[in-house]
Design a protein around this motif. Sequence first.
Motif, short mmCIF file in Angstrom:
data_model
loop_
_atom_site.label_atom_id
_atom_site.label_comp_id
_atom_site.label_asym_id
_atom_site.label_seq_id
_atom_site.Cartn_x
_atom_site.Cartn_y
_atom_site.Cartn_z
N ARG A 121 0.73 -1.17 -0.24
CA ARG A 121 0.39 0.03 0.16
C ARG A 121 0.95 1.30 -0.05
NH1 ARG A 121 -4.22 -1.76 4.10
NH2 ARG A 121 -5.17 -3.83 3.28
N LEU A 122 2.11 1.49 0.53
CA LEU A 122 2.81 2.35 1.03
C LEU A 122 4.12 2.45 -1.28
CD1 LEU A 122 4.50 4.21 2.84
CD2 LEU A 122 6.00 2.63 3.14
N GLU A 123 3.74 1.75 -1.30
CA GLU A 123 4.39 1.37 -2.21
C GLU A 123 2.85 2.05 -3.59
OE1 GLU A 123 7.52 -1.69 -3.14
OE2 GLU A 123 6.51 -2.26 -3.99
N ALA A 124 2.01 1.75 -3.37
CA ALA A 124 0.36 1.86 -4.53
C ALA A 124 0.51 3.51 -4.42
CB ALA A 124 0.10 1.98 -3.82
N ILE A 125 0.58 4.68 -2.83
CA ILE A 125 0.82 6.05 -2.09
C ILE A 125 1.37 6.93 -3.63
CG2 ILE A 125 0.99 7.33 -0.88
CD1 ILE A 125 -0.41 4.78 1.23
N LEU A 126 2.51 6.04 -2.78
CA LEU A 126 4.49 6.89 -3.97
C LEU A 126 3.70 6.63 -4.95
CD1 LEU A 126 7.02 8.13 -3.23
CD2 LEU A 126 7.81 5.80 -3.86
#
Length: 480
Positions: free
Chosen positions: A348-353
């Motif tokens: 999810r962190l990757e998706a937000i970035l």
Amino acid sequence: PTNVVDEIGIALSNLADAAGGAFTPTLRLGVTGLSRAGKTIFITALIHNLLTGGRLPGFAPMAEGRFIGARLAEYPDATIPRFAYEQHLEALTGKEPTWPESTRRISQLRITLKYQSARWFSGMRGPSTVNLDIVDYPGEWLLDLPLLSLSFAEWSTQALERARRAHSATEAGPFLALLDSTDPLKEANDVDAEALAAAFTRYLRESRHDGRALSTLPPGRFLLPGDLEGSPALTFAPLPPPHQAVRHTSLYTMLERRYEAYKDVVVKPFFRDHFARLDRQIVLVDMLRALNAGPEAVHDLETALTDVLACFRQGDSNPFLRLIARRIDRILFAATKADHLHHTSHDRLEAILNRLLANASRRARFAGAETRSVALAAVRATREGTIREKGETLDVILGTPMAGESLDGVTYDGKTEIALFPGDLPDDPEGVFEEGHPVELNFLRFLPPQKLERNAEGAYVLPHIRLDRAIDFLIGDWLK
Ligand code: GDP
């Protein structure tokens, strides 16, 4: 005279290398990010893992058994400070491991990598080598690029407009008050110039405090002066553009000249001599801090990323950048400190970035180099576990908060390991951009890992998250 002898010696050995067919290609990797994004930790972990053959299953040359080894090499340019690898590693692996000091200026280090090529004809040729030159520089310096196409009057107008915005009132107040009581048309003098520059610098620094805006306002050296601390090139501030002609002995003209000097002697040489020579770039981003601070900080970060991407845009509209050929063909954006989240949130962190980057690329009209994003922890300070609370099973992280850190009214002593429920990131990345959808993370700074394993050769093993993937994207193809 000894220098001459040295130089002849070096020239001869270069010649010998060339004659022996030992030409070593050099890959220049830039590591940047705003202050405290994690550059120092990333570079230290990168070097240590390469030198000690760390656990990097996602780094193809290692996974395929073709990586032979690495050693530190002399950096060819003696005028640039060396990255203090040994000192930083000592801090991380000493008796009481601590986080090392952060990046304050540019520094470099060369590491020579030895590998067996995977190409069919290379079996006959034996091992190959490549020099990896790592260039560490503050991301703040990249944000100076727009200054090159702005006159002093244009920049002043922009900077004062920003300072007068409501949400800057507290930070900018003292500077604006000083500005109001200073007549820009008066006779030039250093006392006024220094007072204005000091107040302006204080405002810039304060607008970056935790929880406040995260992106940064140029000039970058006001935040991280590097070797220029106190130099006259940094003693200027924006002034309201006058409506009448100004005398060339006025304060206004003095600051205008210094602004132009800053561009000529500070900004341009950095882009020309360092930035333009990079082949690859990693941009480290402290997403968690921005998420924690709320949508305004996330938007701020997006603005900063837009400005960063503009520097990498090929065929740029900025006349100065058009003059310097750039060759960066891959840029990796990394959300650092992913060990503050449970692994179920890493994607999810990757998706937000990714979302943030997509917006930034569109706004910067960026095309060219291949970009990718990853959530990583260069040095993993936590482990994972579960706890049961009110009949529910929660995924938690275990780590030792640094002395003085506090959360929910508890202050930690730097000795006690705790289990922390870090919170969840939203499934839909869009959520973090909207007001009224705060992402509530429990965020504490942890000590670096206090007990390190050793490998078969007795070297410390630094745990990480996805560092191997980052290394593979940045250098893997050069070791084909
Ligand atoms: P720089 O200013 O970009 O050089 O930032 P540093 O590399 O010095 O990192 C700033 C701080 O962030 C460090 O002192 C650590 O507290 C924290 N940090 C950086 N990388 C990591 C990481 O991988 N994991 C954790 N837990 N903390 C990190």
